[in-house]
Design an enzyme around this catalytic site. Structure first.
Site, PDB file in Angstrom:
ATOM      1  CG  HIS A 284      -0.362   0.267   2.518  1.00  0.00           C
ATOM      2  ND1 HIS A 284      -0.034  -0.732   3.415  1.00  0.00           N
ATOM      3  CD2 HIS A 284      -0.005   1.428   3.121  1.00  0.00           C
ATOM      4  CE1 HIS A 284       0.472  -0.190   4.506  1.00  0.00           C
ATOM      5  NE2 HIS A 284       0.506   1.106   4.362  1.00  0.00           N
TER       6      HIS A 284
ATOM      7  N   GLY B 187     -11.259 -24.434  -1.946  1.00  0.00           N
ATOM      8  CA  GLY B 187     -12.604 -24.008  -2.319  1.00  0.00           C
ATOM      9  C   GLY B 187     -13.644 -24.188  -1.238  1.00  0.00           C
TER      10      GLY B 187
ATOM     11  CB  SER C  28       3.458   1.245   6.175  1.00  0.00           C
ATOM     12  OG  SER C  28       2.276   1.330   6.913  1.00  0.00           O
TER      13      SER C  28
ATOM     14  CG  ASP D 232      -0.057  -4.074   2.584  1.00  0.00           C
ATOM     15  OD1 ASP D 232       0.077  -3.622   1.433  1.00  0.00           O
ATOM     16  OD2 ASP D 232      -0.098  -3.361   3.595  1.00  0.00           O
TER      17      ASP D 232
END
Length: 393
Positions: free
Chosen positions: A133, A292, A236, A163
């Site tokens: 990000h 799944g 971050s 991320d």
């Protein structure tokens, strides 16, 4: 009687006069008393010194050595983005403004995102590991090194689910950080966060590991380290290190005061980060296995006699056409083993599932309506997941 009283008065005056003379001598010639006592062989015992209380073994009085070892490997990242905005253009003529109002238009502006990164060595080369990000949709990325050099970075690849992003910079003599060994972190371990909060270069904050194995998205294989080391805007992608200066995590997000929280930050474990790094270097992206199905904790009735935290995971939903559906898995099935590994809980099952190679076969074992069953599944490639993690960064 009068003679005795006079004698006592004479002695008292003599004692008072002697004390006065001794006081004056002591005031004018300090230390004369000690010299006289030593001359006549009179010694005094000095008071015992109180030594400062030493810290327990393994608890340093300072973490400066740990910071000095890791700090050169932490960089500042400035990602420049072109942001498109909406506006209304007003007419200059007052009559046209009254009749037509404003005309919708778009404009572009340059926006800079602050972040941090860590220099790591993988496969014989140095890379910068940061958060996705921080650099997402950036037109150009600049990296400020510890020694003051500025380098332009290119994106090698990114993984939205964890991320994480991997950058490559054209610079020599990069000080890569040392990675912590496989010894697991424990709640209560001291950790230090290093980064660029609010543009304050090379800031160090200290805290402890508040918890491990945290999940903020129930459908993802997240495994966050929770810490109370201060993490702010710009931290971050920075380093979370232990008391020896070894990298244990990549700082990624915090729950801020807007949510009524204080001292709740999260970091990606270094083992997870290095696995993502290796895959991005090899292929440019991360591939995960997928069965799944959705899972939840195994419900245990209060009067069942079983422990409240029963192991395993309960199937809550099966996606049509998925490997789980083709293998006949059903909602309410209790899964206890995947391959040869026991399933601890739903998060543990998701981590095992993500680590499987698409196209490979795996056997899951469990209970269906109380009866044991075994099913063989062909692992599929995990489809893109919607990332909804919110960060104050």
């Amino acid at each position: 009687m009068k003679h005795a009283a006079g004698t006592l008065a004479f002695i008292a005056r003599f004692v008072i006069l002697g004390l006065a003379i001794a006081f004056v001598i002591t005031l004018l010639w300090p230390g004369s008393g000690d010299r006289l006592r030593s001359r006549f062989g009179v010694t005094t015992t000095p008071p015992a010194r109180t030594e400062p209380t030493s810290a327990p073994a393994g608890s340093p009085l300072s973490y400066a050595d740990a910071v000095a070892a890791a700090e050169p490997s932490v960089v500042n990242i400035y990602a420049n983005k072109i942001v498109t905005g909406q506006a209304f253009r007003m007419y200059n003529d007052p009559l046209l403004q009254q009749l037509l109002g404003g005309q919708p238009t778009t404009y572009q502006r340059r926006e800079q995102t602050l972040g941090s990164g860590v220099i790591v060595n993988a496969q014989g080369q140095d890379y910068v590991l940061t958060n996705n990000h921080v650099i997402a949709h950036a037109a150009d990325i600049q990296v400020l090194l510890y020694d003051g050099r500025i380098a332009k970075a290119t994106l090698v690849g990114a993984d939205e689910e964890t991320d994480l992003a991997v950058l490559k910079i054209d610079a020599s003599n990069l000080p890569s950080i040392h990675i912590a060994d496989q010894q697991p972190l424990r709640a209560g371990d001291v950790v230090l966060a290093i980064g660029n909060p609010l543009g304050l270069n090379q800031t160090v904050t200290m805290g402890i590991v508040s918890a491990i194995g945290r999940q903020l998205n129930s459908s993802s294989a997240e495994d966050f380290i929770q810490t109370d080391a201060a993490i702010n805007l710009g931290n971050s992608g920075g380093a979370l290190i232990n008391a020896r200066g070894l990298l244990v995590g990549i700082n990624t997000l915090l729950i801020g005061k807007a949510a009524g929280a204080e001292g709740i930050g999260f970091a990606i474990p270094v083992n997870t980060a290095m696995k993502v790094l290796d895959q991005i270097i090899a292929t440019g992206h991360v591939v995960r296995g997928w069965l799944g199905a959705d899972y939840a904790f195994v419900p245990v009735a209060a009067n069942s006699g079983l422990p409240a935290a029963a192991r395993g995971a309960q199937v809550t939903d099966v996606y049509p056409g998925s490997p789980a559906a083709l293998a006949g898995l059903q909602p309410h099935d209790i899964l206890l083993k995947i391959g040869k590994d026991d399933i601890l809980d739903p998060a543990d099952l998701r981590r095992h599932e993500a680590a499987l190679e698409p196209g490979s076969k795996v056997t899951v074992s469990g209970l269906r309506n109380g009866a044991p069953f075994h099913s063989e599944l062909t692992v599929a490639k995990r489809p893109p997941m919607a990332t909804s993690t919110t960060s104050d960064d």
